[in-house]
Design an enzyme around this catalytic site. Structure first.
Site, short mmCIF file in Angstrom:
data_model
loop_
_atom_site.label_atom_id
_atom_site.label_comp_id
_atom_site.label_asym_id
_atom_site.label_seq_id
_atom_site.Cartn_x
_atom_site.Cartn_y
_atom_site.Cartn_z
N GLY A 1 0.84 -1.19 0.00
CA GLY A 1 0.00 0.00 0.00
C GLY A 1 0.87 1.24 0.00
N CYS A 2 0.32 2.32 -0.48
CA CYS A 2 1.12 3.53 -0.64
C CYS A 2 1.60 4.07 0.70
CB CYS A 2 0.35 4.59 -1.41
SG CYS A 2 -1.26 5.02 -0.69
N PHE A 3 0.66 4.18 1.66
CA PHE A 3 1.09 4.66 2.98
C PHE A 3 2.07 3.68 3.62
CE2 PHE A 3 -3.00 7.21 3.14
CZ PHE A 3 -2.37 8.43 3.18
#
Lengths: 350, 350, 350, 350
Positions: C143-145
């Protein structure tokens, strides 16, 4: 105290009407409707905690004045129904703006089921039609771009300072102008760093501009209008290019505008003095951010005497002086209230 | 009618004070100053056409109340001068906010030439110090982040619902918080698509937060604060992370906030009901855009009961409830006016 | 030359995968799919004039490597199908990221129909799992975060420089992170001047962060994560607050990060020297705008030694190093290509 | 391999030239200058970690090609100096763009100390002057608005499809166009929610447009141009209004543009098919966001046959195809490299 209702309060125009009416010292909110009734703060977080709930449109009962902020086809019958019940009606939409039936029907793709009302309706620009507005039962509130353009050009056309054909205008609009309905051009990832031209030709407001400005000019005005969404939330800037008749200086043009709006409480001719060194540290053109949320329109201009062109810059808020606020101004006139009542709020900076 | 002066009206804080005072029904503007006197609209286009001119600071004469919106070192002497002349003074800056002299002098890098005044000044959060404010000659208006954080956490700390150490906070600020002075981090090409962390540790407002929240908690509060500029123009969001003492539910925490602010006219606990299907179509957290330009603070929250954390979200306008507006709220209290006088404007949407 | 396919090319993640693959010198596009097949430029105007048309998902045939940019429930079967056909698969979504089945099923509200694949999948952070990635058939792209946070904190946790519990993080995301699907919080009038907290607790990426950082730390990491949409189009900033073990200086922490990423081509530790006068004319923290559109992550930090806190600032593009670009980095590793192949583009300024 | 220098690398134009040259496969950076030499990342965070340092302008030594990104008055002598030393020179500024000396001197308020060079310089629009560029020593790179307008209108004027007088144009520019120097109109609090008209008449680029388009048309073109800053960071949109000669359909105009740019690698005529239901789900006009950071110009149009107007919409990046990138395109032509070498990067979406 007037009792006012807002038909269609979930959208941006209806929500702004609601805000202005709630702050109006001579108005009591009768009701506000939405298709999914409930707490108003679901739609408008600025009204959180006020305890306002919308009702279903069918439950709306007659009151002194009704603001219509609903789709055009809904306005037609709603206007008839409320007028018949003795209400005065201010249509914030486009159902009654045009004097030419076939133009209207072609433009909106509908049969106009209430044409006598369209003939009766007064076009709601107080700077042009104050007397008629005062006596009206039904107001056709102007389109946002129409207001900006008509206010910007009327003084010059009335004085025959510019040609009425051609006039070229680019209208830059914040995304609020596109409404609350979701769409791709107003999806933040798409527009956040972008400029989205739409209605490059054929914008519906063009017909209103031509109708009103032709009347002012005393001859047919031909408006070439293009609209562009820009990534600001509220406010529009109309950049109007006209061609001077004869020799026209910046000072003369400014003076014509100032004279025309000498007693206008909500239109001002923006200009700042040049710096001592001749530079413009403070730009002499109006800033749209300064009129957002208000009933003010500011107009500035410049003249290219070498090439023969005048540029009129006109700014207002599409749901302010270009929408709900001017609707309330019209209401004030219709009911004999002071014209500025409830509309004197200052803009903000920054 | 009170006669009010604004010392330093060319900046954003002073300009907003001016706007609120001009719209206040019990106030008459005595004067507004700037270092380069002239038409106010050079600085604030929203005030175009009002005919207001600034005067030089030296020309400012005593009046009922003076708002200081000047650099810290200027405030020190100005406060003394106006108090001596019998004015009441509301310092919108940071000259008198701290109770601990060495902390202040270390933080601001100045010798505090008016320490007795700092000891006399009342910290201007009406929700905590209403009585003292009513009797004060000199108000130290709180920092914008301080207001948001203190209002968000005070109810939970007073009830010992969360630990006072550690508390972790990220403060997101619109660029107006950086002021009117040009700087690279607020140059549009740099910040327009960007997020600029600054004062990642050591933000001056931290000391105010600790001072006030320690008093509320009855024990030392340790605040870990970081600030970030985001590309909105106005408004701040404080995201406050605390650790519950014992079992804390979302409902309990909401109730504590609601109870604390039961009679507070300008703080509301934001929450929207879940959708029938359990989804949150309308987010239960406050939107900063809804309070911009107003004296309102909205607070929301959520609890992670699995990991043991509460998040308090507090929004206000740094020059509204976090600045000039709360300054006027304090003025109302100092002069026995209704607390909400001139401050009841609604926010806007969108 | 590798033949690569993109399943789900109409969204933002799939579109970025397409862009990077089209510019990759060792890749030939096999196909790209969308549910409404046609010219790709309908979805992605940046690809106008390239003559690329999407096909229906059913028409997608086996090729060397398939990028999945489809909803989680679609990924499950698609991954199985393509793996069975001998393709390597890089899932840009969340189908295979967690090692704990019950956590996954609870978090995503689905029965995981392909759990053996989840056990086989390698979590695609090359800085932690390069060797496993090289040998993998199936990559669970993070995931990006998660990417931003794991890259920011792994060096400090591996060296036990900070406590693994608690860690508090605010994740600020541009609206691209919300995807191409229209929604109210990403409607420009709503978010353009606003900050929209969402997943204030319970963000799904939290589990990935805890899974990976616990492994790095050798003990359970407890992550307190909150996410906020901000009105930038692309890029995220993770503000990570940790508590030092023992005495930790800024220099020591910077050095630990630098050492960890000594040979990392796509992670850099951002820092600028102080000005001669001690001021920070140029901020020592990374700017998210500088890494948008690239496979770079930049990390900066600061330490509050008085109160005992370290703040790690980590920036990347959610569909760049936090998405499609790192997917291609993983592809490079899986196929024995130079790791940086096709990924060396510089960011832009401004 | 060419050795290239950038004179004035701290600004936005110079920084973009640097980025493109660093990624160019046939170029080696000789040097980059700034008035305060040091690490380049102080100015351009996207170049962090590359180890590039600027040198003082005086230290710049001859190399194959020099890009000038300095103030006009500095360019004059710098061009002469480097040409004399045998370098080829590409002036990204305005020192050599006009053929008429008195116009130039009046417009720029300077005495032109190198007029023979101005006469020698080739105006750097490859779509018009490819052969001359190939043989040139000195290129006058066009103004950003000039590029957009000339590319948009040249095909129509060459074919006499529109009148050459009057032509009305509004140019909308992102703030990068204003440069790195701080100014009030580009201070984020002022422009973030605002539209700032400037050079409403008399924009310097107008003369370039008239010069080039008159030549194309074979008769004097009269351009009425107005420029407006909008709150996007990069990119410009030129909205060009022309009046058709005779009957002109949308299809005919599109075809003329397509024919003109049949072999042009960097100009494309944007158009999307109408939806089956006749609506335009996908707008047929170019989006400026799609060409930012690239050497592409996209052009779209629409015709109002009822009123007699054509609108040409032309988008490019002011420091891309309107600046540094086209400068490199010119360099490629001057040195016999493939025209597209180092310039084939795709734009991004979103």
């Amino acid at each position: 105290v007037l009792r006012a209702g807002v038909l269609g309060a979930s959208g941006y125009m209806g929500g702004e009407a609601l805000r202005v009416l709630l702050e109006h010292p001579q108005v009591e909110l009768a009701w506000a409707t939405s298709r999914s009734p409930g707490p108003i703060d679901r739609f408008h977080p600025n009204l959180f905690g006020r305890g306002i709930r919308t009702i279903a449109p069918e439950e709306a009962t007659p009151c002194d004045v009704v603001f219509l902020a609903v789709p055009t086809e809904v306005s037609l019958d709603a206007a008839a129904r409320f007028l018949e019940a003795g209400c005065k009606v201010i249509d914030l939409g486009s159902a009654f703006r045009l004097r030419d039936r076939s133009s209207w029907e072609k433009t909106y793709g509908l049969v106009h089921s209430q044409w006598p009302l369209a003939e009766e309706a007064v076009y709601g620009i107080p700077e042009l039609h104050q007397q008629d507005i005062s006596k009206a039962r039904l107001i056709a509130n102007p389109g946002c771009f129409s207001s900006a353009v008509i206010l910007g050009l009327a003084p010059l056309l009335r004085e025959s300072l510019i040609e009425s054909d051609p006039i070229v205008i680019d209208g830059l609009s914040g995304t609020t102008g596109a409404g609350a309905e979701l769409s791709r051009p107003t999806h933040h990832p798409e527009i956040g760093n972008n400029l989205v031209a739409y209605n490059v030709v054929g914008h519906r407001h063009t017909l209103e501009m031509e109708q009103e400005l032709s009347a002012v000019a005393g001859q047919p005005a031909r408006i070439h209008f293009t609209s562009i969404y820009v990534p600001i939330v509220r406010g529009i800037l109309s950049v109007c290019h006209g061609f001077p008749r004869g020799n026209l200086t910046r000072a003369t043009a400014l003076e014509a505008l100032r004279e025309f709006y000498r007693d206008a409480p909500f239109v001002s001719v923006y200009d700042l003095p040049a710096e001592p060194d001749g530079s413009w540290q403070y730009l002499p053109y109006p800033w749209v951010s300064a009129v957002v949320g208000t009933n003010h329109c500011q107009i500035g201009l410049d003249v290219d005497s070498q090439r023969g062109r005048i540029v009129v810059l006109s700014v207002l808020d599409s749901i302010g002086k270009g929408g709900a606020h001017v609707g309330v101004e019209n209401m004030n006139l219709m009911f004999g209230l002071p014209r500025t009542c409830g509309l004197e709020r200052l803009g903000t900076h920054p």
